[in-house]
Design a protein around this motif. Structure first.
Motif, PDB file in Angstrom:
ATOM      1  N   ALA A 270      92.013   9.291  46.546  1.00 28.39           N
ATOM      2  CA  ALA A 270      90.601   8.907  46.381  1.00 28.39           C
ATOM      3  C   ALA A 270      90.376   8.280  45.006  1.00 28.39           C
ATOM      4  O   ALA A 270      89.670   7.270  44.864  1.00 28.39           O
ATOM      5  CB  ALA A 270      89.710  10.131  46.582  1.00 28.39           C
ATOM      6  N   ILE A 271      90.984   8.869  43.979  1.00 26.38           N
ATOM      7  CA  ILE A 271      90.814   8.316  42.630  1.00 26.38           C
ATOM      8  C   ILE A 271      91.468   6.931  42.560  1.00 26.38           C
ATOM      9  O   ILE A 271      90.903   5.987  41.994  1.00 26.38           O
ATOM     10  CB  ILE A 271      91.419   9.276  41.577  1.00 26.38           C
ATOM     11  CG1 ILE A 271      90.559  10.536  41.497  1.00 26.38           C
ATOM     12  CG2 ILE A 271      91.523   8.613  40.211  1.00 26.38           C
ATOM     13  CD1 ILE A 271      91.119  11.642  40.629  1.00 26.38           C
ATOM     14  N   HIS A 272      92.630   6.818  43.169  1.00 29.50           N
ATOM     15  CA  HIS A 272      93.334   5.532  43.188  1.00 29.50           C
ATOM     16  C   HIS A 272      92.457   4.454  43.831  1.00 29.50           C
ATOM     17  O   HIS A 272      92.325   3.340  43.324  1.00 29.50           O
ATOM     18  CB  HIS A 272      94.650   5.709  43.957  1.00 29.50           C
ATOM     19  CG  HIS A 272      95.469   4.470  44.043  1.00 29.50           C
ATOM     20  ND1 HIS A 272      95.409   3.613  45.126  1.00 29.50           N
ATOM     21  CD2 HIS A 272      96.352   3.917  43.185  1.00 29.50           C
ATOM     22  CE1 HIS A 272      96.223   2.601  44.926  1.00 29.50           C
ATOM     23  NE2 HIS A 272      96.808   2.757  43.761  1.00 29.50           N
ATOM     24  N   ILE A 335      80.437   1.414  38.193  1.00 30.93           N
ATOM     25  CA  ILE A 335      81.428   2.491  37.992  1.00 30.93           C
ATOM     26  C   ILE A 335      81.003   3.729  38.786  1.00 30.93           C
ATOM     27  O   ILE A 335      81.799   4.356  39.494  1.00 30.93           O
ATOM     28  CB  ILE A 335      81.550   2.811  36.488  1.00 30.93           C
ATOM     29  CG1 ILE A 335      82.206   1.645  35.748  1.00 30.93           C
ATOM     30  CG2 ILE A 335      82.332   4.107  36.265  1.00 30.93           C
ATOM     31  CD1 ILE A 335      82.099   1.719  34.229  1.00 30.93           C
ATOM     32  N   GLN A 336      79.728   4.055  38.682  1.00 26.29           N
ATOM     33  CA  GLN A 336      79.252   5.266  39.371  1.00 26.29           C
ATOM     34  C   GLN A 336      79.374   5.117  40.885  1.00 26.29           C
ATOM     35  O   GLN A 336      79.729   6.060  41.589  1.00 26.29           O
ATOM     36  CB  GLN A 336      77.815   5.562  38.942  1.00 26.29           C
ATOM     37  CG  GLN A 336      77.786   6.012  37.479  1.00 26.29           C
ATOM     38  CD  GLN A 336      76.403   6.181  36.903  1.00 26.29           C
ATOM     39  OE1 GLN A 336      75.432   5.699  37.466  1.00 26.29           O
ATOM     40  NE2 GLN A 336      76.323   6.872  35.773  1.00 26.29           N
ATOM     41  N   LEU A 337      79.122   3.912  41.364  1.00 21.44           N
ATOM     42  CA  LEU A 337      79.243   3.669  42.800  1.00 21.44           C
ATOM     43  C   LEU A 337      80.711   3.769  43.234  1.00 21.44           C
ATOM     44  O   LEU A 337      81.039   4.410  44.227  1.00 21.44           O
ATOM     45  CB  LEU A 337      78.674   2.275  43.115  1.00 21.44           C
ATOM     46  CG  LEU A 337      78.581   1.919  44.586  1.00 21.44           C
ATOM     47  CD1 LEU A 337      77.626   2.887  45.304  1.00 21.44           C
ATOM     48  CD2 LEU A 337      78.073   0.476  44.750  1.00 21.44           C
ATOM     49  N   ALA A 338      81.595   3.146  42.451  1.00 17.88           N
ATOM     50  CA  ALA A 338      83.019   3.133  42.826  1.00 17.88           C
ATOM     51  C   ALA A 338      83.597   4.543  42.881  1.00 17.88           C
ATOM     52  O   ALA A 338      84.482   4.825  43.683  1.00 17.88           O
ATOM     53  CB  ALA A 338      83.805   2.275  41.830  1.00 17.88           C
ATOM     54  N   MET A 339      83.087   5.436  42.036  1.00 17.79           N
ATOM     55  CA  MET A 339      83.671   6.772  41.986  1.00 17.79           C
ATOM     56  C   MET A 339      82.860   7.788  42.806  1.00 17.79           C
ATOM     57  O   MET A 339      83.167   8.983  42.776  1.00 17.79           O
ATOM     58  CB  MET A 339      83.771   7.263  40.531  1.00 17.79           C
ATOM     59  CG  MET A 339      84.582   6.365  39.604  1.00 17.79           C
ATOM     60  SD  MET A 339      86.168   5.811  40.278  1.00 17.79           S
ATOM     61  CE  MET A 339      87.231   7.204  39.934  1.00 17.79           C
TER      62      MET A 339
END
Ligand SMILES: NC(=O)c1ccc[n+]([C@@H]2O[C@H](COP(=O)([O-])OP(=O)(O)OC[C@H]3O[C@@H](n4cnc5c(N)ncnc54)[C@H](OP(=O)(O)O)[C@@H]3O)[C@@H](O)[C@H]2O)c1
Length: 362
Positions: A270-272, A335-339
């Motif tokens: 998920a982080i990747h 960034i917040q959306l991507a994570m």
């Protein structure tokens, strides 16, 4: 290097500080692995020198990091540089190296003297009560609090620190249904009692987002005029692509990250994926990802400083020099959306155990 005046500290610090847990190398405390494998002392020392050369004035260590090795390495640096502009932070209360409780009568003062001796200095700029276990029924709390403030009056330490929970809002403390209610309420009680000058909190790309009706640790610190040190900004390597889902998961024997809740294959996957999305916008090199991770924390609060862990001069050198341009508010939203899916996974998977040692969970 940008500098910041944190409330609670008597002088400015570099916005980026050197986190010296990692350089302590392998260690166990109460039988639990708390160290980092494969750390070479000379390389670690070269990292300290590099940090200092690049303008770092904030160095964070603890008695328990490498059971004194981290403090002693930092002491080597203090012997060869001007001590007075530096802010040296250490900690007491977690290291179980004696037969009695780390906060038992006399222990805080004795441990401080050991830390000062390890560091070769006669004062600390900041001294943390590192653990929130004050013995059965909190029997050592009064003694620990009185001692740490007495040490401050005596000039042996200049400011008092304590740790904040990883996830916290004031309002949760009075919501009996909230999973973090107990930890939040305990933190508020200890904060009132300890009256610290500075707090340390975990903050990174995976940290929860708070609603407008929630008083998070940043608003809380502002309200109480205390400084903040942010840690685990790089996710212990995970958030800068240092561990991919296809690389072997195993850390060398004894590394505290072995078995950590973030270092599982689904979490790495998920982080990747989140980092892959970020790479399309910001670039895919290690330096690009480090810039995002560090800037995200740095820009969260001008009253906070960011601690970066490292094991050698190459790591700290590249981490300190990759900052580039500030992130825009659109960047931060992206960034917040991507994570977001990783954040959700993390929240869903987190066991609620108020007695778990937060220090060492990834
Ligand atoms: N985490 C906590 O609970 C905690 C609590 C109190 C204080 N602190 C303070 O915060 C400091 C920061 O530590 P942290 O736990 O928050 O870790 P962190 O800074 O998020 O991560 C540090 C680790 O990331 C990896 N790394 C760093 N730069 C790299 C690079 N350029 N390329 C590849 N890998 C890189 C290294 O791990 P490897 O090379 O080993 O893979 C390094 O040891 C600590 O040293 C301590 O002073 C932390």
């Amino acid at each position: 290097m940008d500098r910041r005046q944190l409330p609670g500290l008597d002088r400015e610090v570099s916005a980026l500080g050197a986190g010296c847990w990692t350089i302590g190398g392998l260690a166990t405390n109460r039988g639990v692995p708390i160290g980092w494998a494969g750390v070479d002392e000379d390389e670690a020392f070269a990292g300290l020198v590099r940090a200092h050369d690049l303008g770092v004035t904030l160095f964070d260590t603890a008695d328990v990091y490498g059971l004194g090795r981290s403090e002693r390495l930092l002491g080597r640096l203090l012997q060869q540089v001007n001590r007075s502009p530096l802010v040296i932070s250490s900690k007491v209360g977690y290291f179980a190296g004696t037969a009695i409780h780390p906060y038992a009568a006399g222990q805080v003062r004795r441990q401080l003297l050991t830390s000062l001796s390890n560091l070769g200095t006669d004062y600390l700029d900041l001294y943390f009560l590192h653990a929130s276990d004050f013995g059965p029924d909190g029997r050592y709390l009064d003694e620990a609090v009185e001692t740490i403030h007495r040490l401050r009056r005596e000039g042996l330490i200049r400011a008092v620190g304590m740790r904040a929970p990883h996830e916290f809002a004031v309002e949760w403390a009075t919501d009996p249904h909230h999973p973090q209610a107990i930890d939040s309420a305990r933190f508020l009680t200890l904060f009132e009692r300890i009256k610290p000058d500075v707090l340390t909190a975990r903050y990174n790309l995976l940290s929860p987002l708070y609603g407008p009706d929630e008083t998070d640790i940043f608003s809380f610190a502002h309200h109480h005029q205390v400084g903040l040190l942010l840690k685990q900004v790089l996710g212990q390597g995970l958030l800068i692509g240092a561990r991919s889902p296809s690389s072997p998961l195993a850390f060398p024997t004894g590394d505290h990250r072995q078995g950590g809740s973030l270092f599982t294959r689904p979490m790495l996957r998920a982080i990747h994926d989140g980092l892959a999305t970020l790479s399309q916008r910001f670039g895919d090199s290690r330096a690009d990802l480090t810039r995002i991770a560090v800037r995200y924390a740095l820009q969260r609060d001008p009253d906070a400083a960011v601690l970066l862990g490292f094991r050698n001069a190459r790591q700290i050198g590249s981490n300190l020099t990759c900052l580039g341009e500030p992130l825009s508010s659109d960047d931060i939203g992206a960034i917040q959306l991507a994570m977001s899916s990783v954040r959700d996974m993390l929240t869903a998977s987190r066991p609620v155990n108020p007695n778990s040692p937060q220090e060492h969970s990834a």
